[in-house]
Design a protein around this motif. Sequence first.
Motif, PDB file in Angstrom:
ATOM      1  N   VAL A  60       0.870  -1.172   0.000  1.00  0.00           N
ATOM      2  CA  VAL A  60       0.000   0.000   0.000  1.00  0.00           C
ATOM      3  C   VAL A  60       0.908   1.223   0.000  1.00  0.00           C
ATOM      4  N   LYS A  61       0.755   2.094  -0.979  1.00  0.00           N
ATOM      5  CA  LYS A  61       1.577   3.309  -1.012  1.00  0.00           C
ATOM      6  C   LYS A  61       0.686   4.492  -0.667  1.00  0.00           C
ATOM      7  N   LEU A  62       1.200   5.338   0.211  1.00  0.00           N
ATOM      8  CA  LEU A  62       0.396   6.454   0.706  1.00  0.00           C
ATOM      9  C   LEU A  62       1.215   7.726   0.631  1.00  0.00           C
ATOM     10  N   ALA A  93      -2.533   6.274   6.790  1.00  0.00           N
ATOM     11  CA  ALA A  93      -1.697   5.080   6.926  1.00  0.00           C
ATOM     12  C   ALA A  93      -2.082   4.322   8.196  1.00  0.00           C
ATOM     13  N   ALA A  96      -5.423   2.498   7.681  1.00  0.00           N
ATOM     14  CA  ALA A  96      -5.291   1.350   6.779  1.00  0.00           C
ATOM     15  C   ALA A  96      -4.556   0.212   7.474  1.00  0.00           C
ATOM     16  N   ASN A  97      -3.507   0.578   8.178  1.00  0.00           N
ATOM     17  CA  ASN A  97      -2.701  -0.424   8.854  1.00  0.00           C
ATOM     18  C   ASN A  97      -3.512  -1.138   9.949  1.00  0.00           C
ATOM     19  N   TYR A 105       3.157  -1.246   4.200  1.00  0.00           N
ATOM     20  CA  TYR A 105       2.762   0.166   4.073  1.00  0.00           C
ATOM     21  C   TYR A 105       3.973   1.024   3.778  1.00  0.00           C
ATOM     22  N   GLY A 107       4.885   4.882   3.075  1.00  0.00           N
ATOM     23  CA  GLY A 107       4.481   6.280   3.022  1.00  0.00           C
ATOM     24  C   GLY A 107       5.551   7.078   2.302  1.00  0.00           C
ATOM     25  N   MET A 132       5.443   0.665   9.296  1.00  0.00           N
ATOM     26  CA  MET A 132       5.446   1.180   7.925  1.00  0.00           C
ATOM     27  C   MET A 132       6.835   1.674   7.555  1.00  0.00           C
TER      28      MET A 132
END
Lengths: 350, 592
Positions: A60-62, A93, A96-97, A105, A107, A132
């Motif tokens: 997952v990129k945030l 983040a 979502a986490n 994750y 960021g 993350m």
Amino acid sequence: MSYNRPAFRHPEAQKNDIGYTRKQYEGGISTLCAGCGHDSIVSAIITSFFEMSIPPHHVVKLSGIGCSSKTPAYFLGRSHGFNSVHGRMPSVASGANMANRELIYLGVSGDGDTASIGLGQFAHVVRRNLNMIYIVMNNGCYGLTKGQDSATADKGSKTRKGAPVSFESIDLCELAIQLGAGFVARGFSGDKKQLVPLIKAAISHRGFAFIDVISPCVTFNNAPTSTKSYSWVRDHMEVTNTFDFIPLRQEITTEYPDNTAVPVTLHDGSIIKLFKQEEQHIVTDRKDAIAAIEEARYNELLLTGFLYLNPDSEEFHDINKTVATPLNQLDEKTLCPGNKALAALNESLR
Amino acid sequence: MKPTDIKNPHYFHKVIDCQYACPAHTPVAEYIRLILHKHYTEAYMINWVSNVFPGVLGRVCDRPCEPACRRTRVDEEPVAICRLKRVAADNRDDVLGLLPKAPAQTNGKKIALIGAGPASLTVARDLSILGYEIEIFDDQTKLGGFMRSQVPSFRLPEEILNTEIGYITNLGNITTRTSHYVSDIRDLLAQDYDAVFVGCGAPRGRDLDLPGRAAGDKTIHVGIEWLAGVVWGHVEKIGKKVLVLGGGNTAMDCCRTARRLGGEDVKVIVRSPRAEMKASEWEIEDAVKEDIPIIENHTPREFVIEDGRLVGMLFDKVQPVYDENGRRRLEPTGEEPVFFACDEVLLAIGQQNAFPFIDENSGIEFTERGLPVLDPVTLQSTVERVFFGGDAAFGPANIIIAVEHGHQAAISIDLLCRGKNLHDRPHPQVKLAGQKLGFHDWIYDSHVTEDDRQQVPTVAKAKTLRDRLVEVELGFSQPTSKTEAKRCLNCDVQTVFDYTLCIECDACADICPTNCINFIENDEEAVLREQLIVPARNQSQDLYVSDTLPTGRVMVKDENVCLHCGMCAERCPTSAWEMIKFFYKSAQASQL
Ligand SMILES: Cc1cc2nc3c(=O)[nH]c(=O)nc-3n(C[C@H](O)[C@H](O)[C@H](O)COP(=O)(O)OP(=O)(O)OC[C@H]3O[C@@H](n4cnc5c(N)ncnc54)[C@H](O)[C@@H]3O)c2cc1C
Ligand SMILES: Cc1ncc(C[n+]2csc(CCOP(=O)(O)OP(=O)(O)O)c2C)c(N)n1
Ligand code: SF4
Ligand code: SF4
Ligand code: SF4
Ligand SMILES: [Mg+2]
């Protein structure tokens, strides 16, 4: 005209353990200025995930807002993504986490996004030790809004127009160490040899892994007098240790003479081998780590590499004792156990 | 490695794979771009200057450029270079006004050419416009050599050939002596010719001395003699069942011609496995499309004669056996001989040189293999003023090689006549042109398309099989030619690196779709090759190495699969990379 990158790739491009080539880790074509350091970091991210054989859909990129925060569009096109509000990526983040701890994750933020508008959120996501990777693409300015000085611009250094920066700068690495991050490193976009293993180690670390990557803004902040320019960084870069990163599944093939390498085993079994050099500080010691950063700053040097490592820190889920199964895999009954359970919970808190 | 010397034209020439592979070094990428923009006449003239027969070669060239094409290294098939050349020829305006003229005043030098094939005709063109007086001798009634007598009309219509030969003979200062067989070269040497060029080809077809050969003579033909007979009108039909022996291009022309002269059941029989046949892949495909089976691994044993008439042939089945050096032997399988019935047999099992008109006493020496002793660069024989070219020089080859020999011989003859050293040869012409227009804009079409190779439309099979004069291929339409032209990667638009401008930001290395660009520590070539992002294992492709950069590293670019997309130059903040068109033109006697 080439707004499209050609589709052909090298026919002999290597495949990773899961049968993918680098192409499967690419994203859209960058719209950043030609020569922007952020693009190099993007390339380092692609290389790291490719070489670690991580399926892109496990990521997952945030990001927040800024040129740096735009970059998730340029890598891992087949992963999950959320481009949030300026400085608010840590909240998204965290949410979502909490919902699914099985994903990785990543960021991506800028120095403006993290050290100015987002400083509050940043401080707390570090404190919580959210699991993350947090990369700041640090160019000492607000690139997207045409180059205003940011909070990481060094006091006294001169920007493109020649005016010296008047405020004290924030060293995000030092701050992260103070706030309890277990993995703090600094890299330079122009040195992938160092940056790629730093990112890979960050992926392997459990808990909050912070990397501050100095990333020149070629358009607004690349004058030789700026401490975030290609030439200044190259002339003033110093490394804490040379090191090897050995991912979990890889055999150790290099022979290390006794006493020269200090191994640090990460949570997933990967190993970082730090090579001792004389007069070097110990990166597993928090006090020492902060002193080293301060000393380098006093000597007008930029300290890079691993700055602080504590692989045994407890991450947010451990502290909160949250459920291991991703929420979307729990059935309704488990998720909403009903009035009785609520009453019991309330009772326990009285 | 030492920094690459890009001032040496050889370096960038080699990057243009097609042009480099072309024996005449025709500027392929340049004319393909002209076709893309519908400048057909200009495209034709670039070809004409370089290869003399664009209309002919756009149909029947052996196309050494295509297997070399860069596109084959990233895509399945090469650019249809040869077929695009034909588009230029098909769509050109009248070029008569654009052709040079021989000067009214000759330079007083006389040159005799033996044979009127592509080699001699090229010598004639190159030298006549310089003022030389040219006399061409050929034993046939019309000029063109094997282009006329061997290459069938369904691949190369006569009028195409006539037009392009006419362009040469009309230049002036050229006298043609057709139906004139030179029976003794000493007759010419005794006259006042300043030089003699031998372009007599390799005119002898190999025969097959097996039992029954003599008895079946009336219906057993040597392929190239038979093909010439068809062209000159001596042969008008063939039996229904035909066996063609041999696996080269001559066999393919024989079998396809036989299908047009009444052959209904035509088979090609080859000794070797099919994969090892000499014929070009596309010629085999064309034959198969005309219902001609290719029967492999059969060696001929005897001609079967009944009642004094050929009724078929017996073959032994063989299998290929490879020794440790990978060399192939054909071993009998031990099975019973196989019989194929037939009315006629065409032998296309090889072509040989023969020089019956060159006497030992002429001073012209020959090797053990029966080929003239030549200087490989100047094509000069052991007699100072006698030169060889085309199939006569080094054995049977193809038209474009003959043309290139013609150019080289013309240079040599001109140097000889001017009293110069034959090894002091003229240099190629090189022109550079930057391609940058704006931020993302290039003068050339830098976009890399993913289209597959376009197919050339053909006339219905039934129609072409009825008449050997009907050309099978129709050529690309203009829209199709555009799609095909866009497949060209513009290998002549070079990536040129200025190490003094590079700030080592890595942007070029990061964007390059095919990982050509590397910034690494210098080393010797073998080591560098292995250490690139993708190891550079294609040894035929060069590494472009820069001077040392501020961090002590060098830029190393593997030319192998560069798409010439210009992304590196677009992403470079300092214009350390530039896209520069490199126009390379081989030297000729007359710098047209
Ligand atoms: C069946 C067949 C198909 C071919 N198809 C192709 C093709 O598709 N593409 C391709 O590139 N190449 C093809 N070739 C090869 C090509 O035709 C030759 O390589 C080329 O024509 C050689 O040119 P040249 O100038 O050396 O001589 P040639 O074209 O062989 O011409 C020589 C001429 O000299 C004449 N001559 C010889 N001796 C004398 C003498 N003593 N006095 C006067 N005249 C003489 C001959 O009769 C002939 O007309 C083919 C060859 C054959 C046999
Ligand atoms: C709430 C809010 N405030 C201000 C802005 C304007 N803004 C956009 S990007 C940016 C700064 C970005 O700086 P940084 O994070 O360093 O990214 P860079 O472009 O330098 O990579 C600002 C102030 C905004 N988009 N949203
Ligand atoms: S891609 Fe174009 S220029 Fe390059 S080798 Fe092929 S035809 Fe020639
Ligand atoms: S032109 Fe530049 S970016 Fe494009 S393939 Fe070649 S080296 Fe790579
Ligand atoms: S993009 Fe330009 S400045 Fe940057 S590394 Fe490449 S050549 Fe050098
Ligand atoms: Mg910034």
